[in-house]
Design a protein around this motif. Sequence first.
Motif, PDB file in Angstrom:
ATOM      1  N   LYS A  87       6.137   4.171 -80.193  1.00  0.00           N
ATOM      2  CA  LYS A  87       6.466   2.830 -79.706  1.00  0.00           C
ATOM      3  C   LYS A  87       7.298   2.047 -80.734  1.00  0.00           C
ATOM      4  O   LYS A  87       8.308   1.428 -80.396  1.00  0.00           O
ATOM      5  N   CYS A 118      10.923   0.227 -79.747  1.00  0.00           N
ATOM      6  CA  CYS A 118      10.678  -1.175 -79.387  1.00  0.00           C
ATOM      7  C   CYS A 118      11.911  -2.034 -79.687  1.00  0.00           C
ATOM      8  O   CYS A 118      12.614  -1.794 -80.654  1.00  0.00           O
ATOM      9  N   ASP A 167       5.009  -6.339 -80.028  1.00  0.00           N
ATOM     10  CA  ASP A 167       4.062  -7.420 -79.724  1.00  0.00           C
ATOM     11  C   ASP A 167       4.126  -7.556 -78.204  1.00  0.00           C
ATOM     12  O   ASP A 167       4.846  -8.392 -77.648  1.00  0.00           O
ATOM     13  N   CYS A 168       3.378  -6.705 -77.536  1.00  0.00           N
ATOM     14  CA  CYS A 168       3.588  -6.501 -76.106  1.00  0.00           C
ATOM     15  C   CYS A 168       2.872  -7.550 -75.264  1.00  0.00           C
ATOM     16  O   CYS A 168       1.736  -7.338 -74.823  1.00  0.00           O
ATOM     17  N   CYS A 188       7.713 -10.932 -75.869  1.00  0.00           N
ATOM     18  CA  CYS A 188       8.740  -9.938 -75.531  1.00  0.00           C
ATOM     19  C   CYS A 188       9.239 -10.113 -74.094  1.00  0.00           C
ATOM     20  O   CYS A 188       8.456 -10.040 -73.145  1.00  0.00           O
ATOM     21  N   CYS A 191      10.290  -2.289 -70.712  1.00  0.00           N
ATOM     22  CA  CYS A 191       9.930  -1.750 -72.027  1.00  0.00           C
ATOM     23  C   CYS A 191      10.302  -0.266 -72.098  1.00  0.00           C
ATOM     24  O   CYS A 191       9.851   0.528 -71.258  1.00  0.00           O
TER      25      CYS A 191
HETATM   26  S1  SF4 Z   1       6.733  -4.380 -74.435  1.00  0.00           S
HETATM   27 FE1  SF4 Z   1       8.268  -5.282 -75.754  1.00  0.00          FE
HETATM   28  S2  SF4 Z   1       7.197  -5.465 -77.690  1.00  0.00           S
HETATM   29 FE2  SF4 Z   1       6.041  -3.997 -76.511  1.00  0.00          FE
HETATM   30  S3  SF4 Z   1       6.896  -2.018 -77.117  1.00  0.00           S
HETATM   31 FE3  SF4 Z   1       7.925  -2.689 -75.264  1.00  0.00          FE
HETATM   32  S4  SF4 Z   1       9.767  -3.644 -76.040  1.00  0.00           S
HETATM   33 FE4  SF4 Z   1       8.340  -3.553 -77.740  1.00  0.00          FE
END
Ligand code: SF4
Length: 791
Positions: A289, A293, A299-300, A305, A344
């Motif tokens: 991840k 990212c 910081d999901c 995000c 994501c």
């Molecule tokens: S949701 Fe956003 S913060 Fe989380 S891994 Fe995916 S891109 Fe990164």
Amino acid sequence: MELEHINKIKISVRTLVEFILRSGDLDNRTGGRRDTEAMQEGSRIHRKIQKKMGSNYSAEFSLSITIPISRDEVEFEICVEGRADGIISQPEEEPTVVIDEIKGVYMELSHLEAPVPIHRAQAMCYAYIYAKQYDYDNIGIRMTYCNLETENTKYFDETFTFPELEQWFLGLIDEYGKWAAWQNRWSIKRNDSIRALEFPFPYRPGQKELVTDVYKTIIRDKRLFIEAPTGVGKTISTIYPTIKAMGEGITSKIFYLTAKTITRTVVEETFQHLIEKGLHLKSVTITAKEKVCILDKPDCNPIACMRAKGHFNRVNDAVFDLLNSENEISRDFILSYAEKHNVCPFEMCLDVTNWADSIICDYNYVFDPNVYLRRFFLADKKNDYVFLIDEAHNLVERAREMYSAVLNKNQFLRVKRLVKDKGTKLEKRLEACNSDLLKLKRECDGCKVIENITDFVLHLMRLMTEYEEFLQEHSNLDGKEDILQLYMDIRHFLNMYEIHNEKYITYTDYDEQDEFRIKLLCMDPSENLHACLEKGKSAIFFSATLLPIIYYKEQLGGREGDYAVYAPSPFDKDNRIIMIGKDVSTKYTRRNDAEYQKIVDYISAFTSAKKGNYMVFFPSYQMLNQVAELAQALLDGLVVQKNNMTEMEKENFLQDFTAEPEQSRVGFCVMGGIFSEGIDLKNDRLIGVVIVGTGLPMICNERELFRGFYDEKNRRGFDYAYLYQGMNKVLQSAGRVIRTMGDKGAILLLDERFQQTQYTNLFPKEWFPNITVNRETMKTELYDFWNNQEL
Ligand code: SF4
């Protein structure tokens, strides 16, 4: 999802509803699975509730339905299957049949105002299938939520007419139909290409037999343990027959599992090579991840995000677009389609695995109870997956770690301070656990095995209920990482407690920072690994260092009747010399300047016999640095491995190891470190390796517990706790030299213990014959060896 044969696509009820009905944000602020059921404890509650239900209750009722589909010019069937937790039969009431769906949760039930939609949908699927099969006009569903700590239950009841359910269910199938049609078309194309595929290289000696062994293992649903020295071509020898089995409908998915990122590149190249030869196959690599990212640090949640916000509303379209637009599924394509659809990339990649034929990933995604791919391995069901487990020697220690759990006393104090005045109840429950730990600390004089921790576990469970509540109410707090970390550590601890058995030891001691901790230590991961492997059809474990194979077979979940083979080295024995220095020791009691000077003399003579690149492997940084200080003036081109080197520093270190260098280069490295495994200095970029010491791990509480455990079990405590791991590091380090047919090289083992049978029994076949030398005779042997190579 599984392709049974070309016209029938199987999908579980759970996968179907989770896939089609998901929506909304990605949000990990509350520990990831706040609303969904707890895992291990959940199964305990299931069993308990089911037992209590009496004779009108049929538990774990298997249901399935097959629906013919005609779509996009293909005709096929979708088979939806699963096991309802329970069927309640109540002939005196209306409805006369109710489908029971049980979920064990940590959360306070008064906060649960309605069933979780996905859970409800699962029950509705079972209700539809049951009503259709047994011809009911009305049928009920009951969602039974049970708090794992209090065991209080809350029910949500609903009744449906058959037409209502049918309309809803067929809508679900219709949505899934476009995916299934894609899968169907793709599978036909893939299997046609597999039938035409030939082994892409001339077979090396012994390779054809290996390919056959792998194929036979797969078709017989067995596990195979392969000790395959460098040069055998183990990647293609395992991938090719597995793909062939896929073409015959024997397997629908290949999991290529690795311990290290670097190995994955070789695997990707192998698949790519086959694709260039005409194979149609979708292979995806799961990248960590952190590496994909869009933020500096994941910081999901929808606030931090933008991709997390509404991710589930868009991700299916993103995946469908990628599958239909691109032939290959590279990391770059995943990144670009994730950007295009604003989702994501990591989560999208996980979704792509549903449709890929092969998945290249870390061991964690299959075996780690916190990380494993729930979509494939949650259901207690055998699938037709094949696991190819590369560098399998690593899995023993990795598995022991995965199935062990530790809690530090200071974590509780730290979180207690962080939640002060914000969650009085949580504070109290943290204090209760802290008091338990304080009591254990007072009783612990360095290291203590604990027989019973039931009270502590009870307090942890109570704490979890409060934690759930607290996380729901406070999603943004100072120190949220520490707060979440403890939550996840406790959850893991409880999960491991749930499965712990006589192969575990619970003990308390102090870690390197002198912090008091309690640990559930897994001594033997075989049962846990076996349970994971049972979710697949067959597993092939392979490594250049799987000795003694019987030990690895036992620890890695091998069963009676599973196979083990030793692939012969294809390299010419005359291309290498193996010597044992008989007058030097690295035992702790013999570590002194005089002994170190001998080691320097050996290294100096060894590396000056021929110009080239060498590596010297030490058991620790401490010894490495002490010997390096003495050797500085004597050795040309000395370079030293540093602790915690970055990827860039590592590359720079290796960059100067070029073939036929103008000046010799001697790299001092540590055994078990980044240069002792996974680096490939081919074509004479490395012509000699010196191994200083037997690689035995340092004595510590944990190792001694292992020793005691296995001494009692099979009187092989030292071997299991120290010897096998040490020799594995030795063999891996020595394996850095001679990587191709044309390479020539020398190996020097510096420790008198290498002459003992205990150690020589663990030498691979290709290490015989070897020569015992002293500093003088070594020079002569080397002189002859290198001279012969030039003839
Ligand atoms: S949701 Fe956003 S913060 Fe989380 S891994 Fe995916 S891109 Fe990164």
